[in-house]
Design a protein around this motif. Structure first.
Motif, PDB file in Angstrom:
ATOM      1  N   TRP A   3      15.193   1.106  10.087  1.00 39.91           N
ATOM      2  CA  TRP A   3      13.751   0.880  10.068  1.00 39.91           C
ATOM      3  C   TRP A   3      13.083   2.124   9.534  1.00 39.91           C
ATOM      4  O   TRP A   3      13.383   3.226   9.936  1.00 39.91           O
ATOM      5  CB  TRP A   3      13.228   0.609  11.476  1.00 39.91           C
ATOM      6  CG  TRP A   3      13.584  -0.739  11.951  1.00 39.91           C
ATOM      7  CD1 TRP A   3      14.653  -1.088  12.712  1.00 39.91           C
ATOM      8  CD2 TRP A   3      12.886  -1.943  11.696  1.00 39.91           C
ATOM      9  NE1 TRP A   3      14.660  -2.423  12.945  1.00 39.91           N
ATOM     10  CE2 TRP A   3      13.578  -2.976  12.327  1.00 39.91           C
ATOM     11  CE3 TRP A   3      11.726  -2.249  10.985  1.00 39.91           C
ATOM     12  CZ2 TRP A   3      13.158  -4.290  12.273  1.00 39.91           C
ATOM     13  CZ3 TRP A   3      11.326  -3.564  10.942  1.00 39.91           C
ATOM     14  CH2 TRP A   3      12.034  -4.563  11.577  1.00 39.91           C
ATOM     15  N   ASN A   4      12.192   1.925   8.614  1.00 32.69           N
ATOM     16  CA  ASN A   4      11.397   3.018   8.072  1.00 32.69           C
ATOM     17  C   ASN A   4       9.940   2.703   8.320  1.00 32.69           C
ATOM     18  O   ASN A   4       9.521   1.567   8.176  1.00 32.69           O
ATOM     19  CB  ASN A   4      11.615   3.168   6.564  1.00 32.69           C
ATOM     20  CG  ASN A   4      13.015   3.605   6.256  1.00 32.69           C
ATOM     21  OD1 ASN A   4      13.477   4.585   6.806  1.00 32.69           O
ATOM     22  ND2 ASN A   4      13.693   2.863   5.400  1.00 32.69           N
ATOM     23  N   LYS A   5       9.145   3.692   8.684  1.00 32.20           N
ATOM     24  CA  LYS A   5       7.718   3.474   8.880  1.00 32.20           C
ATOM     25  C   LYS A   5       6.995   4.067   7.683  1.00 32.20           C
ATOM     26  O   LYS A   5       7.194   5.213   7.337  1.00 32.20           O
ATOM     27  CB  LYS A   5       7.229   4.133  10.158  1.00 32.20           C
ATOM     28  CG  LYS A   5       5.778   3.809  10.427  1.00 32.20           C
ATOM     29  CD  LYS A   5       5.342   4.267  11.779  1.00 32.20           C
ATOM     30  CE  LYS A   5       3.905   3.840  12.003  1.00 32.20           C
ATOM     31  NZ  LYS A   5       3.471   4.123  13.341  1.00 32.20           N
ATOM     32  N   TRP A   6       6.178   3.268   7.056  1.00 31.63           N
ATOM     33  CA  TRP A   6       5.418   3.688   5.883  1.00 31.63           C
ATOM     34  C   TRP A   6       3.953   3.677   6.247  1.00 31.63           C
ATOM     35  O   TRP A   6       3.485   2.759   6.898  1.00 31.63           O
ATOM     36  CB  TRP A   6       5.670   2.730   4.719  1.00 31.63           C
ATOM     37  CG  TRP A   6       7.093   2.708   4.336  1.00 31.63           C
ATOM     38  CD1 TRP A   6       8.056   1.832   4.767  1.00 31.63           C
ATOM     39  CD2 TRP A   6       7.752   3.601   3.455  1.00 31.63           C
ATOM     40  NE1 TRP A   6       9.259   2.127   4.219  1.00 31.63           N
ATOM     41  CE2 TRP A   6       9.096   3.214   3.401  1.00 31.63           C
ATOM     42  CE3 TRP A   6       7.340   4.699   2.719  1.00 31.63           C
ATOM     43  CZ2 TRP A   6      10.020   3.878   2.623  1.00 31.63           C
ATOM     44  CZ3 TRP A   6       8.270   5.351   1.937  1.00 31.63           C
ATOM     45  CH2 TRP A   6       9.593   4.939   1.903  1.00 31.63           C
ATOM     46  N   GLU A  70      15.978  -2.333  -2.461  1.00 31.67           N
ATOM     47  CA  GLU A  70      15.143  -1.420  -1.693  1.00 31.67           C
ATOM     48  C   GLU A  70      13.700  -1.846  -1.943  1.00 31.67           C
ATOM     49  O   GLU A  70      13.301  -2.027  -3.093  1.00 31.67           O
ATOM     50  CB  GLU A  70      15.349   0.023  -2.155  1.00 31.67           C
ATOM     51  CG  GLU A  70      14.513   1.017  -1.404  1.00 31.67           C
ATOM     52  CD  GLU A  70      14.707   2.436  -1.896  1.00 31.67           C
ATOM     53  OE1 GLU A  70      14.460   3.363  -1.107  1.00 31.67           O
ATOM     54  OE2 GLU A  70      15.070   2.633  -3.070  1.00 31.67           O
ATOM     55  N   VAL A  71      12.937  -2.035  -0.879  1.00 36.37           N
ATOM     56  CA  VAL A  71      11.536  -2.444  -0.993  1.00 36.37           C
ATOM     57  C   VAL A  71      10.700  -1.425  -0.235  1.00 36.37           C
ATOM     58  O   VAL A  71      10.904  -1.211   0.956  1.00 36.37           O
ATOM     59  CB  VAL A  71      11.309  -3.853  -0.399  1.00 36.37           C
ATOM     60  CG1 VAL A  71       9.851  -4.262  -0.537  1.00 36.37           C
ATOM     61  CG2 VAL A  71      12.207  -4.881  -1.065  1.00 36.37           C
ATOM     62  N   ILE A  72       9.764  -0.790  -0.961  1.00 39.13           N
ATOM     63  CA  ILE A  72       8.905   0.205  -0.322  1.00 39.13           C
ATOM     64  C   ILE A  72       7.455  -0.052  -0.730  1.00 39.13           C
ATOM     65  O   ILE A  72       7.184  -0.525  -1.830  1.00 39.13           O
ATOM     66  CB  ILE A  72       9.319   1.645  -0.699  1.00 39.13           C
ATOM     67  CG1 ILE A  72       9.306   1.849  -2.207  1.00 39.13           C
ATOM     68  CG2 ILE A  72      10.676   1.985  -0.120  1.00 39.13           C
ATOM     69  CD1 ILE A  72       9.553   3.283  -2.633  1.00 39.13           C
ATOM     70  N   PRO A  73       6.504   0.251   0.164  1.00 34.69           N
ATOM     71  CA  PRO A  73       5.101   0.080  -0.203  1.00 34.69           C
ATOM     72  C   PRO A  73       4.714   1.106  -1.257  1.00 34.69           C
ATOM     73  O   PRO A  73       5.251   2.204  -1.286  1.00 34.69           O
ATOM     74  CB  PRO A  73       4.343   0.324   1.103  1.00 34.69           C
ATOM     75  CG  PRO A  73       5.302   0.982   2.014  1.00 34.69           C
ATOM     76  CD  PRO A  73       6.682   0.719   1.526  1.00 34.69           C
ATOM     77  N   ASP A  77      -1.291  -0.675  -2.705  1.00 32.18           N
ATOM     78  CA  ASP A  77      -1.252  -1.761  -1.728  1.00 32.18           C
ATOM     79  C   ASP A  77      -0.297  -2.886  -2.080  1.00 32.18           C
ATOM     80  O   ASP A  77      -0.451  -3.995  -1.610  1.00 32.18           O
ATOM     81  CB  ASP A  77      -2.648  -2.339  -1.473  1.00 32.18           C
ATOM     82  CG  ASP A  77      -3.548  -1.359  -0.761  1.00 32.18           C
ATOM     83  OD1 ASP A  77      -3.003  -0.522  -0.014  1.00 32.18           O
ATOM     84  OD2 ASP A  77      -4.764  -1.424  -0.948  1.00 32.18           O
ATOM     85  N   GLY A  78       0.680  -2.624  -2.902  1.00 35.17           N
ATOM     86  CA  GLY A  78       1.714  -3.597  -3.209  1.00 35.17           C
ATOM     87  C   GLY A  78       3.052  -3.065  -2.739  1.00 35.17           C
ATOM     88  O   GLY A  78       3.118  -2.196  -1.870  1.00 35.17           O
ATOM     89  N   TRP A  79       4.096  -3.574  -3.330  1.00 39.98           N
ATOM     90  CA  TRP A  79       5.454  -3.189  -2.952  1.00 39.98           C
ATOM     91  C   TRP A  79       6.262  -2.917  -4.211  1.00 39.98           C
ATOM     92  O   TRP A  79       6.187  -3.667  -5.182  1.00 39.98           O
ATOM     93  CB  TRP A  79       6.110  -4.314  -2.164  1.00 39.98           C
ATOM     94  CG  TRP A  79       5.368  -4.655  -0.917  1.00 39.98           C
ATOM     95  CD1 TRP A  79       4.337  -5.541  -0.801  1.00 39.98           C
ATOM     96  CD2 TRP A  79       5.570  -4.101   0.369  1.00 39.98           C
ATOM     97  NE1 TRP A  79       3.887  -5.562   0.494  1.00 39.98           N
ATOM     98  CE2 TRP A  79       4.643  -4.695   1.235  1.00 39.98           C
ATOM     99  CE3 TRP A  79       6.459  -3.163   0.880  1.00 39.98           C
ATOM    100  CZ2 TRP A  79       4.568  -4.378   2.583  1.00 39.98           C
ATOM    101  CZ3 TRP A  79       6.388  -2.856   2.234  1.00 39.98           C
ATOM    102  CH2 TRP A  79       5.455  -3.468   3.062  1.00 39.98           C
ATOM    103  N   ASP A  80       7.053  -1.868  -4.182  1.00 38.52           N
ATOM    104  CA  ASP A  80       7.983  -1.579  -5.271  1.00 38.52           C
ATOM    105  C   ASP A  80       9.357  -2.079  -4.859  1.00 38.52           C
ATOM    106  O   ASP A  80       9.866  -1.719  -3.788  1.00 38.52           O
ATOM    107  CB  ASP A  80       8.041  -0.074  -5.565  1.00 38.52           C
ATOM    108  CG  ASP A  80       6.780   0.418  -6.257  1.00 38.52           C
ATOM    109  OD1 ASP A  80       6.154  -0.382  -6.986  1.00 38.52           O
ATOM    110  OD2 ASP A  80       6.420   1.587  -6.063  1.00 38.52           O
ATOM    111  N   VAL A  81       9.918  -2.924  -5.692  1.00 36.19           N
ATOM    112  CA  VAL A  81      11.256  -3.458  -5.457  1.00 36.19           C
ATOM    113  C   VAL A  81      12.185  -2.760  -6.435  1.00 36.19           C
ATOM    114  O   VAL A  81      11.926  -2.747  -7.640  1.00 36.19           O
ATOM    115  CB  VAL A  81      11.297  -4.986  -5.697  1.00 36.19           C
ATOM    116  CG1 VAL A  81      12.698  -5.530  -5.489  1.00 36.19           C
ATOM    117  CG2 VAL A  81      10.289  -5.693  -4.796  1.00 36.19           C
ATOM    118  N   ALA A 126       3.035  -7.718  -5.965  1.00 29.70           N
ATOM    119  CA  ALA A 126       1.633  -7.596  -5.562  1.00 29.70           C
ATOM    120  C   ALA A 126       1.473  -7.871  -4.072  1.00 29.70           C
ATOM    121  O   ALA A 126       2.179  -8.700  -3.493  1.00 29.70           O
ATOM    122  CB  ALA A 126       0.776  -8.572  -6.362  1.00 29.70           C
ATOM    123  N   ALA A 127       0.535  -7.175  -3.446  1.00 29.41           N
ATOM    124  CA  ALA A 127       0.296  -7.297  -2.011  1.00 29.41           C
ATOM    125  C   ALA A 127      -0.013  -8.739  -1.616  1.00 29.41           C
ATOM    126  O   ALA A 127       0.391  -9.194  -0.550  1.00 29.41           O
ATOM    127  CB  ALA A 127      -0.841  -6.376  -1.583  1.00 29.41           C
TER     128      ALA A 127
END
Length: 185
Positions: A3-6, A70-73, A77-81, A126-127
């Motif tokens: 778990w990672n907190k962003w 890997e998916v990170i915010p 306000d979107g997500w980078d995959v 996109a968010a």
């Protein structure tokens, strides 16, 4: 899994990211071709299909294509995959619609719905595609003839979960009220 907190200012999201120990491999631009599945000396086309109706193409587990996600915010306000491949590369434009071991492209799914055909290792989600709640992000590998690469009767894919908090969902609906501090990580 870990778990990672962003954090984006007051906006928080938890992301579960899976990044297997693969070397990142960039893909050339390419696109799988639709059409009928022709016999191929590569693997065995099974009668089984994935949920999109594409036949599975069984290959031995040794040196089979693999994908990590890997998916990170991101700061918008979107997500980078980000995808990493092992024993796989994306096909070039104009590639003949035939299966070749370790070649093809990846499809990206959000909660079982295809959102993109990926011709490379990166995609911006996109968010608005991931409202409040927990969502499954899946990357699945396809051969150029439209079949799904499979090992032991299962599609070659990786799924990760991302959770969008109440604050994240509110920020998505009202971006003007979001703080403009940098992304944490």
């Amino acid at each position: 899994m870990s778990w990672n907190k962003w954090t984006r200012g007051p906006v928080a999201a938890l992301a579960v990211c899976v990044l297997l120990p693969f070397a990142a491999v960039a893909c050339t631009t390419g696109e799988a071709h639709g059409g009928t599945v022709s016999p191929s000396p590569v693997g065995k086309v099974l009668d089984n299909t994935d949920e999109t109706g594409r036949n599975l193409r069984e290959v031995p587990g040794e040196n089979a294509p693999e994908v990590a996600v890997e998916v990170i915010p991101d700061s918008a306000d979107g997500w980078d995959v980000r995808l990493s491949f092992r024993h796989f590369r994306c096909s070039a434009p104009g590639t003949r619609p035939a299966a070749a071991i370790g070649r093809g492209l990846a499809h990206l799914f959000v909660d079982g719905r295809r959102v993109a055909r990926l011709h490379g290792p990166a995609y911006h989600l996109a968010a608005g595609r991931v409202p409040q709640g927990t969502h499954q992000i899946t990357a699945r590998l396809y051969a150029d003839d439209g079949t799904v690469w499979a090992v032991r009767g299962k599609p070659v894919e990786t799924t990760v979960d991302i959770t969008v908090s109440d604050a994240e969902a509110d920020a998505t609906r009202q971006p003007a009220k979001t703080a403009s501090s940098g992304a944490g990580g």
